[in-house]
Structure formats: C-alpha cells, structure tokens
Design an enzyme around this catalytic site. Structure first.
Site, PDB file in Angstrom:
ATOM      1  N   SER A 142       0.859  -1.193   0.000  1.00  0.00           N
ATOM      2  CA  SER A 142       0.000   0.000   0.000  1.00  0.00           C
ATOM      3  C   SER A 142       0.886   1.231   0.000  1.00  0.00           C
ATOM      4  O   SER A 142       2.010   1.204   0.513  1.00  0.00           O
ATOM      5  CB  SER A 142      -0.898   0.006   1.242  1.00  0.00           C
ATOM      6  OG  SER A 142      -1.533   1.259   1.419  1.00  0.00           O
ATOM      7  N   TYR A 156      -2.030  -0.537  10.346  1.00  0.00           N
ATOM      8  CA  TYR A 156      -2.173  -0.907   8.933  1.00  0.00           C
ATOM      9  C   TYR A 156      -0.924  -0.529   8.149  1.00  0.00           C
ATOM     10  O   TYR A 156      -0.357  -1.348   7.415  1.00  0.00           O
ATOM     11  CB  TYR A 156      -3.402  -0.226   8.344  1.00  0.00           C
ATOM     12  CG  TYR A 156      -3.574  -0.462   6.868  1.00  0.00           C
ATOM     13  CD1 TYR A 156      -4.125  -1.644   6.401  1.00  0.00           C
ATOM     14  CD2 TYR A 156      -3.183   0.491   5.931  1.00  0.00           C
ATOM     15  CE1 TYR A 156      -4.278  -1.881   5.039  1.00  0.00           C
ATOM     16  CE2 TYR A 156      -3.324   0.271   4.572  1.00  0.00           C
ATOM     17  CZ  TYR A 156      -3.877  -0.915   4.129  1.00  0.00           C
ATOM     18  OH  TYR A 156      -4.017  -1.139   2.778  1.00  0.00           O
TER      19      TYR A 156
END
Length: 250
Positions: A142, A156
C-alpha cells in the site's frame, strides 16, 4: 517474457482481488481463486466462465490466517492447474484503531492478516516456485507503507511496510533465479476495504485502479506505485516531507 498462464489470487471474493480475476480472465488466463466467502467465489466463477468459456477457474475456501490451510490450498491449486505460474498475495484487512485506545484486538488482527498471513502465502508460493524452478510472486502492499501514519492507519501502515520489506527480501534472495517478485503499492482505489476513504478526490474506480495494477504485474516490475499518477510523485514526496506534513495529509 513467457505468458504466466495459471494465476492464483488470494482474497478474490471482493474488491481488488475480484477485479483482478476479471482482468486476467479477459486475457485468457486460468485462475485459482480463494477467499473465505465461497458463495461469492462461486458466483464470480460462473460470471467468468460465461464471459470467457475457454478458461479454467478453480475456487477453494481459504482463511489466510489458517496458515496450515494456506499450504494445503496452494498445493491443491497446483494439482488442479498443473502448475502455478503467478501468485498474487492480495488478501488483507484495514481494521485498525489509534494505538493505546483499548483496541489492541483490532490492530493485532490487522497485523496478523496483513503480515503474518502474507508470510505464510509467500512461503507457500515460493515453495512451489522453487520446485518448478519458475514463477512470479506478486505482493500487494500500500502507499501507506511509505511512512508511519497516525490514527486508524498506524498498525495498517506498519503491516504494509513490513510486507513490502518481506517481498524485497524474497526478491534479493531470488535475484539470480527464474523466479520474479513484484511489490505493488496501490494508492486510493475504490473497494470494500476503502470504506469512507471514498470521499477523497484522489480515489479512482476499482476498474481503473486494477487495470494499473495488472499492467504493472504483467510487466513484472520489481516495484510499482499504482496508478502511477499521482502516486509515483506522491511516494517520492511522502518519503521526504516532514512527518507533521505527512500526518496532516493522511
């Protein structure tokens, strides 16, 4: 470069994984699709076979946090298709909360799914590739991995940074072999996991975002920020801006 005919995608029942299956099916690839929600996998399989009757689509239930099952399912898919030419480690979770607010459970679940389960998937895939002496490992990280981020993104972002480092280490190990490794850094792409982030002006549709992902995968680039605009320059900036600026942007 030879065509990677047989492609395994984890987390294929929704979002980016589901759309990648559509993109690869349109290219005539045979697919091994796994996720927890087998009802959705079966519907996707029917859709893909109706649209592309010449391909093979094998589906199996898999919770990637069941590490033993990861190895069993990958080996079973290899038996189904005869080989695994590409494995896309896509299954992930975005369920994080600010550190120290009493939600260690949510952050632990995110890290276990995004990093430890990804390690199991990489182990299982590379085990197959070593035996075949060929293959292409794709790890979905990501843009959040570029820096440490605040609030719900802390665990995350850390998990996605970890999995990016894992993929790079595997690439370093396999540099002089026929096994290739690609790390993808998606920006804001609409999906079930993006949730309320859909309000950002930088968000692109699932279809556009996944087309960029598949293009980078097919090119077998070592790393790719996708879509390249604006995320390639954004990644450069995120690495260099003061942390306070990055925190306000996130």
């Amino acid at each position: 470069m030879s065509t990677r005919k047989n492609i395994l995608i984890t987390g294929a029942s929704a979002g980016l994984g589901e759309q990648m299956a559509r993109e690869f099916a349109a290219r005539g690839r045979d697919l091994a699709l796994c996720a927890r929600r087998t009802d959705r996998l079966e519907r996707l399989r029917e859709e893909l076979l109706a649209a592309h009757p010449g391909i093979t689509v094998s589906v199996r239930a898999l919770d990637v946090n069941d590490h033993g099952a990861v190895f069993e399912v990958f080996r079973a898919f290899r038996a189904d298709l005869g080989s695994l030419d590409r494995v896309v480690v896509n299954a992930g979770l975005g369920k994080g909360q600010p550190i120290g607010t009493g939600r260690f459970d949510a952050n632990l679940q995110t890290v276990r799914t995004n990093f430890t389960a990804a390690l199991a998937q990489c182990e299982a895939a590379v085990e197959v590739f070593r035996d075949q002496r060929a293959g292409h490992l794709v790890v979905v990280s990501s843009m959040s991995a570029m820096r440490g981020l605040p609030r719900n993104l802390t665990a995350y972002a850390a998990s996605k940074a970890g999995v990016a480092a894992l993929a790079e280490g595997i690439r370093a190990e396999l540099l002089r072999t026929p096994i290739k490794v690609t790390t993808l850094f998606p920006g804001y792409i609409a999906s079930e996991m993006s949730g309320s982030a859909g309000r950002t002006p930088l968000m692109v549709s699932t279809e556009k975002g996944v087309r960029a992902m598949v293009k980078a995968i097919e090119a077998e680039r070592a790393q790719a920020k996708v879509p390249a605009w604006p995320w390639a320059p954004m990644g450069f900036a995120m690495r260099r801006l003061p942390l306070g600026v990055v925190a306000r942007m996130s």
